[in-house]
Design an enzyme around this catalytic site. Structure first.
Site, short mmCIF file in Angstrom:
data_model
loop_
_atom_site.label_atom_id
_atom_site.label_comp_id
_atom_site.label_asym_id
_atom_site.label_seq_id
_atom_site.Cartn_x
_atom_site.Cartn_y
_atom_site.Cartn_z
N ASP A 1 0.85 -1.19 0.00
CA ASP A 1 0.00 0.00 0.00
C ASP A 1 0.89 1.25 0.00
O ASP A 1 1.81 1.34 0.82
CB ASP A 1 -0.87 -0.05 1.28
CG ASP A 1 -1.97 0.96 1.32
OD1 ASP A 1 -2.40 1.43 0.24
OD2 ASP A 1 -2.44 1.29 2.44
N ASP B 1 2.61 4.78 -5.58
CA ASP B 1 1.90 6.04 -5.33
C ASP B 1 2.82 7.19 -5.70
O ASP B 1 3.65 7.63 -4.90
CB ASP B 1 1.48 6.11 -3.86
CG ASP B 1 0.77 7.42 -3.55
OD1 ASP B 1 0.66 8.25 -4.46
OD2 ASP B 1 0.35 7.60 -2.40
N ASP C 1 -7.91 1.54 7.13
CA ASP C 1 -6.87 1.44 8.14
C ASP C 1 -7.32 2.12 9.44
O ASP C 1 -7.31 1.53 10.52
CB ASP C 1 -5.57 2.08 7.63
CG ASP C 1 -4.38 1.78 8.53
OD1 ASP C 1 -4.55 1.08 9.55
OD2 ASP C 1 -3.27 2.25 8.24
P1 13P Z 1 -8.38 5.40 6.15
O1 13P Z 1 -7.42 6.31 6.83
O2 13P Z 1 -9.66 6.12 5.81
O3 13P Z 1 -8.63 4.13 6.85
O4 13P Z 1 -7.73 5.01 4.72
C1 13P Z 1 -6.80 3.98 4.64
C2 13P Z 1 -6.10 3.91 3.33
O5 13P Z 1 -6.44 4.56 2.36
C3 13P Z 1 -4.96 3.00 3.25
O6 13P Z 1 -4.34 3.06 2.00
O1 G3H Z 2 -2.68 4.93 3.84
C1 G3H Z 2 -2.57 4.20 4.79
C2 G3H Z 2 -2.45 4.64 6.16
O2 G3H Z 2 -3.55 4.78 6.94
C3 G3H Z 2 -1.21 5.29 6.58
O3 G3H Z 2 -0.53 4.22 7.10
O4 G3H Z 2 0.84 5.10 8.98
O5 G3H Z 2 1.21 2.84 7.94
O6 G3H Z 2 1.82 4.91 6.68
P1 G3H Z 2 0.93 4.30 7.71
ZN ZN Z 3 -4.45 5.05 1.20
#
Ligand code: 13P
Ligand code: G3H
Ligand code: ZN
Length: 306
Positions: free
Chosen positions: A81, A103, A253
């Protein structure tokens, strides 16, 4: 079984549901996700960010997921991600990830295209699918029309981007943002824009920043001392609408973090004599599992195990 995101998302697109991508950082978050997936008979995407990889170690995370995969009968993808560079992408491909996100949305479009094409060139020969992002995930509530145009995904640019990069999935900016404070006032996604993008782009579309910050989690977290102010997420009905307009991957997340912290705080407050980590982390795992199960039902992916 580990499969590519592309495979999961094509199946979702054909049947009008979305697959959740849930972030892992440790054993408990992974178990919560895979237990939920088994209980709901739902396909799932297990996602790790570069900072999760820095925290837990790439080899540990990959080995845990490969172990989980043996005991879970539903199809599952292991996804990077918000990968930011070729080095991280290559390491994840080498460790058996079935999908990677590059990204480069902070770069200008030509640089984003060139880096994304490069990653597609590395990933596709290894049967790994690639997600990229166009537009920026920033709050746009108080922005002017011109500012919104500069931040949100342009349907025409999305078409050109997908044609020139050959990506498998595209993350779009339609008014969501990461974290627990997505809106000051009323939550509102740009559904017209999503519809226009869907008409111009055939690959699966991804919604980042999709946590709902639901009151059942927030209230518990606040009750036991978490300071959350006026946290606000995406309401369930807007998630349903986004799916009906073609979103097939939904990233969560923040809601997992909130479920985790609420459960941990409850135990620490209500059982001050408790010091067995398993009795503290166990309820946190269960709270995350419940959250993931509810998301799977919301996304329509429950019982979609082929
Ligand atoms: P949230 O912060 O809304 O959970 O988004 C998570 C996300 O986009 C991880 O890539
Ligand atoms: O995009 C995803 C997250 O919510 C940020 O995660 O704190 O592990 O980078 P991270
Ligand atoms: Zn994200």
């Amino acid at each position: 079984m580990l499969v590519t995101c592309r495979k999961l998302l094509n199946a979702a697109g054909a049947k009008g549901y979305a697959v959740g991508a849930f972030n892992i950082n440790n054993l408990e978050s992974l178990l919560a996700i895979t237990d939920a997936s088994g209980a709901e008979s739902s396909p799932v995407i297990v996602a790790a960010t570069p900072s999760a990889i820095r925290y837990a170690g790439l080899e540990y995370l990959a080995a845990m997921v490969k172990t989980a995969e043996k005991s879970v009968s539903v199809p599952m993808a292991l996804h990077l991600d918000h990968g930011r560079d070729v080095e991280t992408v290559s390491k994840c491909i080498g460790m058996g990830f079935t999908s990677v996100m590059i990204d480069a949305s902070h770069l200008d479009i030509e640089e984003n295209i060139s880096l994304t094409r490069h990653v597609v060139g590395l990933a596709h020969p290894k049967s790994v699918s690639v997600e990229a992002e166009l537009g920026r995930l920033a709050g746009v509530e108080e922005s002017t029309v011109e500012e919104k145009e500069a931040i949100l995904t342009s349907p025409e640019a999305a078409k050109e981007f997908v044609e020139r990069t050959n990506v498998d999935a595209l993350a779009v900016a339609i008014g969501t943002s990461h974290g627990a404070y997505k809106f000051r006032a009323k939550p509102q996604l740009d559904f017209e824009r999503l519809e226009a993008i869907r008409k111009m782009v055939e690959v699966p579309l991804v919604l980042h920043g999709a946590s709902g910050v639901p009151s059942w989690i927030v209230e518990k977290a606040k009750k036991y001392g978490t300071e959350l102010g006026s946290a606000k997420g995406i309401p369930d009905e807007q998630i349903r609408r986004a799916i009906s307009l073609g979103i097939t991957k939904i990233n969560i997340d923040t809601d997992l973090r909130l479920a985790f912290v609420g459960a941990i705080r409850e135990i620490l407050v209500t059982s001050p004599k408790q010091f067995d980590p398993r009795k503290i982390l166990g309820p946190a795992k269960e709270a995350m599992k419940e959250l993931v199960r509810r998301k799977m039902r919301l996304f329509g992916s429950s019982s979609k195990h082929p």
